[in-house]
Scaffold this motif. Structure first.
Motif, mmCIF file in Angstrom:
data_model
loop_
_atom_site.group_PDB
_atom_site.id
_atom_site.type_symbol
_atom_site.label_atom_id
_atom_site.label_comp_id
_atom_site.label_asym_id
_atom_site.label_seq_id
_atom_site.Cartn_x
_atom_site.Cartn_y
_atom_site.Cartn_z
ATOM 1 N N GLU A 17 0.736 -1.229 0.137
ATOM 2 C CA GLU A 17 0.147 0.104 0.006
ATOM 3 C C GLU A 17 0.783 1.093 -0.009
ATOM 4 N N GLY A 18 0.268 2.138 -0.378
ATOM 5 C CA GLY A 18 0.899 3.640 -0.303
ATOM 6 C C GLY A 18 1.738 4.130 -1.322
ATOM 7 N N ASN A 19 1.239 3.689 -2.530
ATOM 8 C CA ASN A 19 2.084 3.849 -3.852
ATOM 9 C C ASN A 19 0.926 4.477 -4.837
ATOM 10 N N ILE A 20 1.790 5.586 -5.524
ATOM 11 C CA ILE A 20 0.760 6.048 -6.508
ATOM 12 C C ILE A 20 1.371 5.502 -8.003
ATOM 13 N N VAL A 21 0.393 4.857 -8.700
ATOM 14 C CA VAL A 21 0.951 4.183 -9.978
ATOM 15 C C VAL A 21 0.153 4.805 -11.228
ATOM 16 N N VAL A 29 4.573 3.333 -14.032
ATOM 17 C CA VAL A 29 5.445 4.099 -13.294
ATOM 18 C C VAL A 29 4.983 4.329 -11.907
ATOM 19 N N MET A 30 5.735 4.372 -10.923
ATOM 20 C CA MET A 30 5.226 4.181 -9.506
ATOM 21 C C MET A 30 5.975 5.186 -8.729
ATOM 22 N N LEU A 31 5.290 6.112 -7.734
ATOM 23 C CA LEU A 31 5.974 6.616 -6.663
ATOM 24 C C LEU A 31 5.604 6.131 -5.238
ATOM 25 N N SER A 32 6.489 6.009 -4.419
ATOM 26 C CA SER A 32 6.474 5.432 -3.389
ATOM 27 C C SER A 32 6.212 6.461 -2.405
ATOM 28 N N ILE A 33 5.226 6.418 -1.603
ATOM 29 C CA ILE A 33 4.957 7.693 -0.675
ATOM 30 C C ILE A 33 5.637 7.464 0.492
ATOM 31 N N GLU A 34 5.872 6.088 0.901
ATOM 32 C CA GLU A 34 6.732 5.843 2.104
ATOM 33 C C GLU A 34 8.068 6.224 2.081
ATOM 34 N N ASN A 35 8.740 5.864 1.000
ATOM 35 C CA ASN A 35 10.318 6.071 0.865
ATOM 36 C C ASN A 35 10.402 7.346 -0.252
ATOM 37 N N GLY A 36 9.590 7.819 -0.737
ATOM 38 C CA GLY A 36 9.885 8.870 -1.677
ATOM 39 C C GLY A 36 10.527 8.637 -3.111
ATOM 40 N N LYS A 37 10.628 7.459 -3.301
ATOM 41 C CA LYS A 37 11.361 7.132 -4.483
ATOM 42 C C LYS A 37 10.336 6.907 -5.409
ATOM 43 N N TYR A 38 10.966 7.066 -7.003
ATOM 44 C CA TYR A 38 10.382 6.882 -8.091
ATOM 45 C C TYR A 38 10.701 5.602 -8.944
ATOM 46 N N TYR A 39 9.674 4.589 -9.457
ATOM 47 C CA TYR A 39 10.061 3.444 -9.973
ATOM 48 C C TYR A 39 9.549 3.391 -11.457
ATOM 49 N N ASP A 50 -0.209 -5.401 -11.961
ATOM 50 C CA ASP A 50 -1.612 -5.577 -12.190
ATOM 51 C C ASP A 50 -1.912 -6.695 -11.658
ATOM 52 N N LEU A 51 -1.280 -7.784 -11.898
ATOM 53 C CA LEU A 51 -1.764 -9.364 -11.537
ATOM 54 C C LEU A 51 -1.642 -9.409 -10.089
ATOM 55 N N ALA A 52 -0.657 -8.600 -9.369
ATOM 56 C CA ALA A 52 -0.697 -8.783 -7.952
ATOM 57 C C ALA A 52 -1.540 -7.918 -7.083
ATOM 58 N N LYS A 53 -2.584 -7.418 -7.976
ATOM 59 C CA LYS A 53 -3.663 -6.632 -7.254
ATOM 60 C C LYS A 53 -4.441 -7.223 -6.115
ATOM 61 N N LYS A 54 -4.615 -8.641 -6.324
ATOM 62 C CA LYS A 54 -5.093 -9.325 -5.513
ATOM 63 C C LYS A 54 -4.058 -10.389 -5.414
ATOM 64 N N PRO A 55 -3.947 -11.006 -4.208
ATOM 65 C CA PRO A 55 -2.815 -12.145 -3.815
ATOM 66 C C PRO A 55 -2.872 -13.315 -4.980
ATOM 67 N N ILE A 56 -1.559 -13.380 -5.394
ATOM 68 C CA ILE A 56 -1.404 -14.374 -6.555
ATOM 69 C C ILE A 56 -0.203 -15.357 -6.337
ATOM 70 N N GLU A 90 11.957 -3.293 -1.514
ATOM 71 C CA GLU A 90 11.758 -1.769 -1.455
ATOM 72 C C GLU A 90 10.504 -1.637 -0.687
ATOM 73 N N GLY A 91 9.861 -2.893 -0.399
ATOM 74 C CA GLY A 91 8.469 -2.821 0.522
ATOM 75 C C GLY A 91 7.473 -2.530 -0.655
ATOM 76 N N LEU A 92 7.410 -2.726 -1.722
ATOM 77 C CA LEU A 92 6.381 -2.719 -2.773
ATOM 78 C C LEU A 92 5.481 -3.745 -3.047
ATOM 79 N N LEU A 93 5.978 -4.819 -2.850
ATOM 80 C CA LEU A 93 5.457 -6.179 -3.114
ATOM 81 C C LEU A 93 5.457 -7.040 -1.793
ATOM 82 N N ILE A 94 4.434 -7.348 -1.482
ATOM 83 C CA ILE A 94 4.127 -8.141 -0.122
ATOM 84 C C ILE A 94 4.381 -9.644 -0.277
ATOM 85 N N VAL A 95 5.238 -10.422 0.104
ATOM 86 C CA VAL A 95 5.290 -11.953 0.021
ATOM 87 C C VAL A 95 4.860 -12.575 0.870
ATOM 88 N N GLU A 96 4.228 -13.582 0.732
ATOM 89 C CA GLU A 96 3.878 -14.550 2.032
ATOM 90 C C GLU A 96 3.840 -15.989 1.277
#
Length: 97
Positions: A17-21, A29-39, A50-56, A90-96
């Protein structure tokens, strides 16, 4: 959340969470609000995002990419795992597991 050196195809990924895409010229392109980085995720990285919008499961991501792009299964898995590790670090994707 898993932050591990070893990912498995059975691990589940989802967007952090917390990304502007945004789409820019066919690339995500993405801006991480948490770390202020652009990707720049690129075109294929944008598909993974897009596929990771829901856990996959990672293996389902790979299957999707192999069916839509000209890429070998093993090479695709290697590249997807590398990409997921980077985004997870980078904290952008969560892995479980």
């Amino acid at each position: 959340m898993v932050k591990t050196k070893e990912l498995l195809p059975t691990h589940i990924v989802s967007q952090g969470e917390g990304n502007i895409v945004s789409d820019m010229g066919g690339e995500k392109v993405m801006l991480s609000i948490e770390n202020g980085k652009y990707y720049n995720l690129g075109e294929i990285g944008g598909v993974v995002w897009d596929l990771a919008k829901k856990p996959i499961k990672i293996e389902k991501l790979v299957t999707h990419l192999v069916s839509h792009y000209e890429v070998e299964q093993n090479e695709c898995e290697v590249q997807v795992m590398k990409f997921i590790k980077q985004l997870n670090a980078e904290g952008l994707l969560i892995v479980e597991s």
